[in-house]
Motif scaffolding. Structure first.
Motif, PDB file in Angstrom:
ATOM      1  N   ASN A 177      -4.799   0.721   1.587  1.00 14.41           N
ATOM      2  CA  ASN A 177      -4.729   0.260   2.967  1.00 14.41           C
ATOM      3  C   ASN A 177      -3.502  -0.643   3.146  1.00 14.41           C
ATOM      4  O   ASN A 177      -2.698  -0.817   2.227  1.00 14.41           O
ATOM      5  CB  ASN A 177      -6.016  -0.449   3.381  1.00 14.41           C
ATOM      6  CG  ASN A 177      -6.331  -1.645   2.491  1.00 14.41           C
ATOM      7  OD1 ASN A 177      -5.438  -2.215   1.830  1.00 14.41           O
ATOM      8  ND2 ASN A 177      -7.599  -2.064   2.448  1.00 14.41           N
ATOM      9  N   ASP A 178      -3.391  -1.238   4.354  1.00 12.17           N
ATOM     10  CA  ASP A 178      -2.213  -2.064   4.645  1.00 12.17           C
ATOM     11  C   ASP A 178      -2.195  -3.377   3.872  1.00 12.17           C
ATOM     12  O   ASP A 178      -1.170  -4.066   3.862  1.00 12.17           O
ATOM     13  CB  ASP A 178      -2.148  -2.359   6.150  1.00 12.17           C
ATOM     14  CG  ASP A 178      -1.850  -1.115   6.964  1.00 12.17           C
ATOM     15  OD1 ASP A 178      -1.328  -0.145   6.372  1.00 12.17           O
ATOM     16  OD2 ASP A 178      -2.145  -1.096   8.178  1.00 12.17           O
ATOM     17  N   PHE A 198       0.776   5.965  -3.317  1.00  8.77           N
ATOM     18  CA  PHE A 198       0.936   5.829  -4.760  1.00  8.77           C
ATOM     19  C   PHE A 198       0.385   7.068  -5.456  1.00  8.77           C
ATOM     20  O   PHE A 198      -0.537   7.719  -4.964  1.00  8.77           O
ATOM     21  CB  PHE A 198       0.218   4.582  -5.267  1.00  8.77           C
ATOM     22  CG  PHE A 198       0.858   3.306  -4.801  1.00  8.77           C
ATOM     23  CD1 PHE A 198       2.094   2.911  -5.269  1.00  8.77           C
ATOM     24  CD2 PHE A 198       0.199   2.498  -3.878  1.00  8.77           C
ATOM     25  CE1 PHE A 198       2.679   1.735  -4.835  1.00  8.77           C
ATOM     26  CE2 PHE A 198       0.774   1.325  -3.446  1.00  8.77           C
ATOM     27  CZ  PHE A 198       2.026   0.942  -3.918  1.00  8.77           C
ATOM     28  N   ASP A 199       0.979   7.384  -6.581  1.00  7.32           N
ATOM     29  CA  ASP A 199       0.571   8.571  -7.320  1.00  7.32           C
ATOM     30  C   ASP A 199      -0.909   8.490  -7.697  1.00  7.32           C
ATOM     31  O   ASP A 199      -1.318   7.658  -8.510  1.00  7.32           O
ATOM     32  CB  ASP A 199       1.428   8.711  -8.578  1.00  7.32           C
ATOM     33  CG  ASP A 199       1.167  10.013  -9.299  1.00  7.32           C
ATOM     34  OD1 ASP A 199       0.668  10.963  -8.653  1.00  7.32           O
ATOM     35  OD2 ASP A 199       1.467  10.092 -10.508  1.00  7.32           O
ATOM     36  N   GLY A 200      -1.717   9.354  -7.067  1.00  7.48           N
ATOM     37  CA  GLY A 200      -3.147   9.465  -7.409  1.00  7.48           C
ATOM     38  C   GLY A 200      -4.057   8.561  -6.608  1.00  7.48           C
ATOM     39  O   GLY A 200      -5.279   8.727  -6.669  1.00  7.48           O
ATOM     40  N   GLY A 228       0.783  -1.230   0.000  1.00  6.19           N
ATOM     41  CA  GLY A 228       0.000   0.000   0.000  1.00  6.19           C
ATOM     42  C   GLY A 228       0.812   1.275   0.000  1.00  6.19           C
ATOM     43  O   GLY A 228       0.242   2.369   0.009  1.00  6.19           O
ATOM     44  N   LYS A 229       2.149   1.164  -0.040  1.00  6.57           N
ATOM     45  CA  LYS A 229       2.979   2.368   0.004  1.00  6.57           C
ATOM     46  C   LYS A 229       4.094   2.270  -1.032  1.00  6.57           C
ATOM     47  O   LYS A 229       4.493   1.190  -1.457  1.00  6.57           O
ATOM     48  CB  LYS A 229       3.596   2.564   1.393  1.00  6.57           C
ATOM     49  CG  LYS A 229       2.573   2.828   2.486  1.00  6.57           C
ATOM     50  CD  LYS A 229       1.892   4.165   2.291  1.00  6.57           C
ATOM     51  CE  LYS A 229       0.938   4.488   3.449  1.00  6.57           C
ATOM     52  NZ  LYS A 229      -0.290   3.626   3.400  1.00  6.57           N
ATOM     53  N   GLU A 230       4.603   3.468  -1.383  1.00  7.67           N
ATOM     54  CA  GLU A 230       5.698   3.568  -2.342  1.00  7.67           C
ATOM     55  C   GLU A 230       6.930   4.120  -1.636  1.00  7.67           C
ATOM     56  O   GLU A 230       6.830   5.055  -0.831  1.00  7.67           O
ATOM     57  CB  GLU A 230       5.292   4.475  -3.505  1.00  7.67           C
ATOM     58  CG  GLU A 230       6.307   4.550  -4.621  1.00  7.67           C
ATOM     59  CD  GLU A 230       5.815   5.408  -5.778  1.00  7.67           C
ATOM     60  OE1 GLU A 230       6.521   5.459  -6.803  1.00  7.67           O
ATOM     61  OE2 GLU A 230       4.735   6.021  -5.659  1.00  7.67           O
ATOM     62  N   PHE A 231       8.087   3.540  -1.936  1.00  9.69           N
ATOM     63  CA  PHE A 231       9.331   3.973  -1.298  1.00  9.69           C
ATOM     64  C   PHE A 231       9.638   5.424  -1.651  1.00  9.69           C
ATOM     65  O   PHE A 231       9.514   5.843  -2.806  1.00  9.69           O
ATOM     66  CB  PHE A 231      10.482   3.074  -1.737  1.00  9.69           C
ATOM     67  CG  PHE A 231      11.810   3.445  -1.153  1.00  9.69           C
ATOM     68  CD1 PHE A 231      12.075   3.248   0.194  1.00  9.69           C
ATOM     69  CD2 PHE A 231      12.805   3.986  -1.961  1.00  9.69           C
ATOM     70  CE1 PHE A 231      13.314   3.590   0.740  1.00  9.69           C
ATOM     71  CE2 PHE A 231      14.038   4.315  -1.434  1.00  9.69           C
ATOM     72  CZ  PHE A 231      14.294   4.126  -0.071  1.00  9.69           C
TER      73      PHE A 231
END
Length: 317
Positions: free
Chosen positions: A217-218, A211-213, A176-179
């Protein structure tokens, strides 16, 4: 009392006349003085000749020098602090020949020399009095890399400072996340911008962003979007990241009149039921080849088992 002392010296026979001899100790001191003088002047035992087996031995800093022939006189322990410590000369107990005038009685001189090693002042042969830590070069940098919510949670290693490159570090993963780069603190307020001079340890924390746009969630499932620009020219394409894995129902509310085409990459492996049913102008759904759970045919979405998942509502108009 006047006496003539006979002392055998290599290549010479020396007569020393003394007017007064208090005792054998004074004699030993005089002979020791002569010995030290000869030693300072550069004489060596090799230059002396004479009967072997006298048993003399110089003990220098705990190391024995070869036994050489010395005069048949016993000398004791002499303090030569100015020359570096004590000199001990060892000789087994013997009787030194002594001759006196005819009017005198023979005076035997017997002495024993204890075994005492030469005591030299300790010398600093390391760093000339400097602290060891001041001269120890840094040979390795200890690095600790924290996932900060991602995986791996912690990685540690050592490396030469000149060979360290943050760009070569393994990028952790977080659903759910970007570095978002490396930071010096867990709160991600201090970006890492290079090593300090003589740095011995380094702690790095992974930074994360949405993330872009889209917002996930986890589990890596899309739950919302940030603005309407996610549907450019009517085409809605979801993030192409292995950490974005699905789409939850209601995540596309507000895009009903904008989206006409949907593109799904191989990383999207979960789509909640009826997720696309409210997109009234949707005409086409395409799935990238290789998706393990979905495929599309003629713009219609199917599960990998062949079940209908979504039919574009725009075709019913």
């Amino acid at each position: 009392m006047e006496a003539v002392i006979k002392m055998t010296v290599p290549a010479a026979r020396t007569h020393v006349r003394w007017r007064q001899i208090a005792d054998g100790v004074l004699l030993a001191g005089v002979l020791a003085t002569l010995y030290i003088y000869a030693r300072v002047q550069g004489l060596t035992y090799a230059e002396m000749s004479g009967g072997a087996g006298n048993g003399y031995e110089i003990l220098d800093a705990g190391m024995s020098m070869p036994v050489q022939a010395l005069p048949d006189s016993a000398i004791g322990v002499i303090d030569i602090s100015g020359l570096g410590g004590l000199i001990a000369v060892r000789k087994s107990m013997e009787e030194a020949p002594v001759s006196v005038d005819e009017d005198s009685q023979a005076l035997p001189f017997v002495t024993s020399i204890p075994d005492i090693a030469l005591q030299m002042p300790e010398a600093d042969l390391t760093d000339g009095g400097k602290g060891e830590e001041d001269d120890v070069p840094i040979t390795a940098l200890a690095v600790s890399v924290y996932g900060n919510g991602g995986i791996p949670e912690l990685t540690t290693f050592t490396v030469e400072p000149e060979n360290f490159d943050a760009a070569s570090l393994e990028i952790p993963r977080r659903l759910g996340k970007e570095f978002d780069g490396w930071y010096l603190d867990a709160a991600c307020t201090k970006p890492f911008d290079g090593l300090a001079e003589n740095q011995k340890a380094l702690e790095l924390y992974a930074g994360w962003k949405e993330f872009d746009g889209f917002i996930c969630n986890d589990k890596g499932h899309i739950t919302d979007y940030t603005d309407l620009s996610v549907a450019t020219d009517g085409i809605l394409a979801f993030p192409r990241s292995p950490d974005c894995t699905g789409i939850e129902y209601g995540s596309l509310e507000g895009l009903e009149d904008i989206v006409m085409e949907v593109y799904i990459y191989t990383n999207i492996t979960y789509i909640a039921p009826e997720t696309f049913d409210h997109l009234y102008f949707l005409m086409y759904i395409e799935v990238a080849p290789g998706n393990p759970n979905y495929y599309s045919k003629d713009g219609i979405l199917y599960s990998s088992s062949g079940e209908l998942v979504a039919y574009p509502n725009g075709r019913n108009l």
